[in-house]
Design a protein around this motif. Structure first.
Motif, PDB file in Angstrom:
ATOM      1  N   SER A  16       0.830  -1.189   0.000  1.00  0.00           N
ATOM      2  CA  SER A  16       0.000   0.000   0.000  1.00  0.00           C
ATOM      3  C   SER A  16       0.871   1.248   0.000  1.00  0.00           C
ATOM      4  CB  SER A  16      -0.912   0.035   1.242  1.00  0.00           C
ATOM      5  OG  SER A  16      -1.720  -1.119   1.292  1.00  0.00           O
ATOM      6  N   VAL A  18       1.093   5.008   0.960  1.00  0.00           N
ATOM      7  CA  VAL A  18       0.429   5.950   1.844  1.00  0.00           C
ATOM      8  C   VAL A  18       1.024   7.314   1.561  1.00  0.00           C
ATOM      9  CG1 VAL A  18      -0.101   6.543   4.220  1.00  0.00           C
ATOM     10  CG2 VAL A  18       0.097   4.151   3.557  1.00  0.00           C
ATOM     11  N   HIS A  23      -4.771   6.392   0.113  1.00  0.00           N
ATOM     12  CA  HIS A  23      -4.187   5.056   0.057  1.00  0.00           C
ATOM     13  C   HIS A  23      -4.395   4.465  -1.325  1.00  0.00           C
ATOM     14  CE1 HIS A  23      -3.888   5.158   4.440  1.00  0.00           C
ATOM     15  NE2 HIS A  23      -5.111   5.608   4.428  1.00  0.00           N
ATOM     16  N   GLN A  25      -3.812   0.836  -2.979  1.00  0.00           N
ATOM     17  CA  GLN A  25      -3.457  -0.515  -2.579  1.00  0.00           C
ATOM     18  C   GLN A  25      -3.277  -1.415  -3.784  1.00  0.00           C
ATOM     19  OE1 GLN A  25      -5.276  -2.012   0.868  1.00  0.00           O
ATOM     20  NE2 GLN A  25      -5.056  -4.137   0.335  1.00  0.00           N
ATOM     21  N   THR A 119      -2.380  -3.745   9.186  1.00  0.00           N
ATOM     22  CA  THR A 119      -2.624  -2.319   9.423  1.00  0.00           C
ATOM     23  C   THR A 119      -1.627  -1.416   8.696  1.00  0.00           C
ATOM     24  OG1 THR A 119      -1.274  -1.747  11.390  1.00  0.00           O
ATOM     25  CG2 THR A 119      -3.363  -2.928  11.774  1.00  0.00           C
ATOM     26  N   ARG A 120      -2.006  -0.146   8.603  1.00  0.00           N
ATOM     27  CA  ARG A 120      -1.155   0.894   8.026  1.00  0.00           C
ATOM     28  C   ARG A 120      -0.775   1.927   9.090  1.00  0.00           C
ATOM     29  NH1 ARG A 120      -5.283   1.852   2.999  1.00  0.00           N
ATOM     30  NH2 ARG A 120      -4.805  -0.013   1.797  1.00  0.00           N
ATOM     31  N   ALA A 123       2.825   3.253   8.863  1.00  0.00           N
ATOM     32  CA  ALA A 123       2.995   4.035   7.640  1.00  0.00           C
ATOM     33  C   ALA A 123       2.394   5.422   7.784  1.00  0.00           C
ATOM     34  CB  ALA A 123       2.361   3.300   6.455  1.00  0.00           C
ATOM     35  N   GLU A 124       1.278   5.521   8.484  1.00  0.00           N
ATOM     36  CA  GLU A 124       0.673   6.830   8.715  1.00  0.00           C
ATOM     37  C   GLU A 124       1.592   7.704   9.572  1.00  0.00           C
ATOM     38  OE1 GLU A 124      -1.740   8.183   7.368  1.00  0.00           O
ATOM     39  OE2 GLU A 124      -3.109   6.632   6.627  1.00  0.00           O
ATOM     40  N   GLN A 135       3.552   0.731   2.621  1.00  0.00           N
ATOM     41  CA  GLN A 135       3.263  -0.267   3.639  1.00  0.00           C
ATOM     42  C   GLN A 135       3.182  -1.641   2.993  1.00  0.00           C
ATOM     43  OE1 GLN A 135       2.395   0.199   7.243  1.00  0.00           O
ATOM     44  NE2 GLN A 135       2.889  -1.974   7.102  1.00  0.00           N
ATOM     45  N   ASN A 137       2.051  -5.304   4.015  1.00  0.00           N
ATOM     46  CA  ASN A 137       1.415  -6.180   5.001  1.00  0.00           C
ATOM     47  C   ASN A 137       1.643  -7.622   4.588  1.00  0.00           C
ATOM     48  OD1 ASN A 137      -1.163  -3.764   5.264  1.00  0.00           O
ATOM     49  ND2 ASN A 137       0.293  -4.256   6.867  1.00  0.00           N
TER      50      ASN A 137
END
Length: 273
Positions: A16, A18, A23, A25, A119-120, A123-124, A135, A137
């Motif tokens: 993803s 960010v 976002h 993806q 989760t992101r 990255a946030e 990101q 995952n």
């Protein structure tokens, strides 16, 4: 390894981007990852299954190493310095990266690849600190590998002569096995974790280029002998450098920045904390 720790999750990693609060993806889940089940190996003897597993692990690592060579050549050709930062969960990797971005980002572009199972959130935090970030995952996977980094680099497209910080999945075991194409491996441990981490997880310390002891601001409140931890790391890896710092207060960060400069053609300037 992959056959026993869940890294062979067939859903594959999700990449993803960010950026700017939005976002994008990549919904391609593990394309190219085909798992063949060979039923010809001997189920009557444990040795047959063990030999098959060893061969599979060797094949996985050989494929990974080939992609890592490609990653390294691609980044070196663009003057990109990549650092692979590994630790157990909660050691302070994201805090260290966020402070580094705020302070060194004035001097050169910084990009980040964030590895987590889900989760992101991290990255946030990185985006808010001011860096471009992707990101990854991993689902059930407990580490990043070179193919994930290849895909993340395509999505991130870091600027020439940038610093690329790779935050690996929180784990002190499997990340040590996988070359990502980085210029340096960093193992981060924190004072609340205890002084015995090098003894318990020797392989990751043996391959490290740098050990960072973080959260020294908590030394008055925890039982942690810095000298003893450094000595353990040096027994496993006599050439390893150790930096002692607090990513929260900034104490010791200049030594971290100096080490980054030693791995890069572009040396950071000391920052007043």
């Amino acid at each position: 390894m992959c056959a026993t720790c869940g890294c062979g999750d067939t859903t594959g990693p999700r990449v993803s981007v960010v950026s700017g609060g939005e976002h994008e993806q990549d919904d391609s889940h593990g394309h190219g990852h085909h798992h063949h089940h060979d039923h010809d190996h001997d189920h009557d003897l444990g040795h047959g299954h063990s030999d098959h597993t060893v061969i599979l692990e060797q094949q996985v690592l050989a494929k990974n190493d080939g992609i890592a060579v490609h990653n390294r050549e691609w980044m070196r050709g663009r003057g990109i310095t990549a650092l692979n930062i590994m630790s157990s969960p909660g050691a302070g990797k994201t805090t260290l990266l966020a402070r580094t971005i705020r302070e060194l980002g004035r001097q050169r572009p910084i990009a980040v690849i964030e590895g987590d199972q889900e989760t992101r959130l991290d990255a946030e935090r990185i985006r808010e600190a001011g860096a471009s970030v992707v990101q990854v995952n991993t689902g059930a996977g407990c580490h990043l590998d070179a193919e994930m980094i290849d895909r993340a680099l395509r999505a991130l497209d870091p600027a020439d002569e940038s610093l690329l910080l790779i935050e690996n999945v929180g784990n002190l075991v499997c990340p040590a096995l996988f070359d990502l194409g980085e210029e340096g491996k960093v193992v981060l441990i924190s004072t609340p974790e205890g002084v015995d981490k090098p003894k318990k997880y020797p392989h990751i310390f043996a391959v490290a280029d740098l050990v960072v002891i973080n959260k020294i601001d908590l030394l008055p409140y925890v039982e942690f002998d810095v000298d003893a931890c450094v000595a353990q790391a040096k027994i496993l890896n006599p050439a390893v450098r150790v930096v002692v710092l607090s990513a929260t207060t900034g104490e010791g960060m200049d030594e971290w920045y100096e080490w980054i400069g030693s791995r890069s053609a572009i040396s950071p300037v000391a920052v007043d904390n």
